[in-house]
Design a protein around this motif. Sequence first.
Motif, PDB file in Angstrom:
ATOM      1  N   SER A 175     -32.657  14.977 -29.038  1.00 28.03           N
ATOM      2  CA  SER A 175     -32.018  14.335 -27.887  1.00 28.03           C
ATOM      3  C   SER A 175     -31.893  15.339 -26.749  1.00 28.03           C
ATOM      4  O   SER A 175     -31.763  16.547 -26.970  1.00 28.03           O
ATOM      5  CB  SER A 175     -30.631  13.809 -28.252  1.00 28.03           C
ATOM      6  N   PHE A 176     -31.916  14.824 -25.528  1.00 28.30           N
ATOM      7  CA  PHE A 176     -31.695  15.630 -24.325  1.00 28.30           C
ATOM      8  C   PHE A 176     -30.783  14.824 -23.419  1.00 28.30           C
ATOM      9  O   PHE A 176     -31.103  13.684 -23.073  1.00 28.30           O
ATOM     10  CB  PHE A 176     -33.027  15.926 -23.623  1.00 28.30           C
ATOM     11  N   GLU A 177     -29.600  15.396 -23.083  1.00 31.77           N
ATOM     12  CA  GLU A 177     -28.613  14.636 -22.312  1.00 31.77           C
ATOM     13  C   GLU A 177     -28.051  15.487 -21.167  1.00 31.77           C
ATOM     14  O   GLU A 177     -26.937  16.020 -21.256  1.00 31.77           O
ATOM     15  CB  GLU A 177     -27.475  14.149 -23.204  1.00 31.77           C
ATOM     16  N   PRO A 178     -28.800  15.633 -20.071  1.00 34.22           N
ATOM     17  CA  PRO A 178     -28.261  16.379 -18.923  1.00 34.22           C
ATOM     18  C   PRO A 178     -27.064  15.644 -18.335  1.00 34.22           C
ATOM     19  O   PRO A 178     -27.031  14.413 -18.285  1.00 34.22           O
ATOM     20  CB  PRO A 178     -29.437  16.410 -17.944  1.00 34.22           C
ATOM     21  N   SER A 179     -26.059  16.412 -17.884  1.00 35.54           N
ATOM     22  CA  SER A 179     -24.837  15.795 -17.371  1.00 35.54           C
ATOM     23  C   SER A 179     -24.280  16.575 -16.197  1.00 35.54           C
ATOM     24  O   SER A 179     -24.496  17.787 -16.067  1.00 35.54           O
ATOM     25  CB  SER A 179     -23.775  15.698 -18.475  1.00 35.54           C
ATOM     26  N   LEU A 180     -23.539  15.858 -15.334  1.00 33.80           N
ATOM     27  CA  LEU A 180     -22.770  16.459 -14.247  1.00 33.80           C
ATOM     28  C   LEU A 180     -21.302  16.232 -14.565  1.00 33.80           C
ATOM     29  O   LEU A 180     -20.889  15.106 -14.835  1.00 33.80           O
ATOM     30  CB  LEU A 180     -23.138  15.815 -12.908  1.00 33.80           C
ATOM     31  N   ASN A 181     -20.513  17.319 -14.542  1.00 33.43           N
ATOM     32  CA  ASN A 181     -19.110  17.262 -14.944  1.00 33.43           C
ATOM     33  C   ASN A 181     -18.207  17.752 -13.823  1.00 33.43           C
ATOM     34  O   ASN A 181     -18.530  18.715 -13.123  1.00 33.43           O
ATOM     35  CB  ASN A 181     -18.870  18.148 -16.168  1.00 33.43           C
ATOM     36  N   ALA A 182     -17.062  17.095 -13.680  1.00 32.70           N
ATOM     37  CA  ALA A 182     -16.020  17.540 -12.745  1.00 32.70           C
ATOM     38  C   ALA A 182     -14.724  17.709 -13.528  1.00 32.70           C
ATOM     39  O   ALA A 182     -14.294  16.791 -14.227  1.00 32.70           O
ATOM     40  CB  ALA A 182     -15.832  16.514 -11.622  1.00 32.70           C
TER      41      ALA A 182
END
Length: 294
Positions: A175-182
């Motif tokens: 699996s590959f799950e790029p994310s943007l987090n704040a």
Amino acid sequence: MNRVNAKQLVRRLSIILGCSLPLYSATAAENAQPDAQYSYQQAAPALPLWEAGLIGISINQLAYPGAAEQVQRSLIVPYLVYRGNWFRADRENLGFRAIKTDTIELDLGFAGALGAGKSDIAAREGMAKLGNLVEAGPRLRWTLTNDFLGARLRADFPLRAVFDINDSLRFNGVSFEPSLNADVISEAGIFYNLRLSTLFGSEQLNEYFYQVNALDATAERPEYDAKAGYMALRGSLSIGKRFSKNWRAFGFGRYEWTQGAANKQSPLMLNSGGWSVGIGVTYVFAESSRLAGE
């Protein structure tokens, strides 16, 4: 140490999400004037190098992306957190940190994975059971800023091999799950994490969830050959607060969309979206006097 007050917090989260929240209009968010001295780095409390305790949690989550049914789990288990410079065991990852700078981290470790672990999914009647999954592999973390309207912004790029712990750790793809987090901390000491991620899976991982072989095909569940690609878009909000030296509480909600998924034609892809939610408490019975990073 400066922290945002409740009104500033709502405004900033509104801007970060790119939409207005019920209590404030979009105009108010755009015109907000946050305290220039505040940043997540300033507000974040110092944490002990290690801590041990008990965690009680109840989770209701989708059995897999696109499933029509959910899996409910409630448990109480001991936990150990270690926040070393190179070895870390925390709520997100267990493993070794190979590279660490002010903005870039690269680690190799284990983490939680896609939800499954249910044997009575109606759409899969007569098919092999889905097990509980774990992931292992590298994760690149890029801290974009510690002060975007008072929030820390970071991007994560985890590439993980997926294993079924109910089947002798059988390999089930990647699996590959790029994310943007704040990440935001309010004046009251409440921690908020907002995350937007996109999940991709190898052909073998998609086959695990969406493949229908000839032997499993029925009139209502035709044969289907799964392929690699996009699986789901996920948006989540996590909240946590420490109420005393020993007690903490947390909760999360996540919605995932599967419109446009590579295997949207699979007879096992039944819903175009769904919620996962959870709440829990932790009790810390021991922690180090030494702080992480010292």
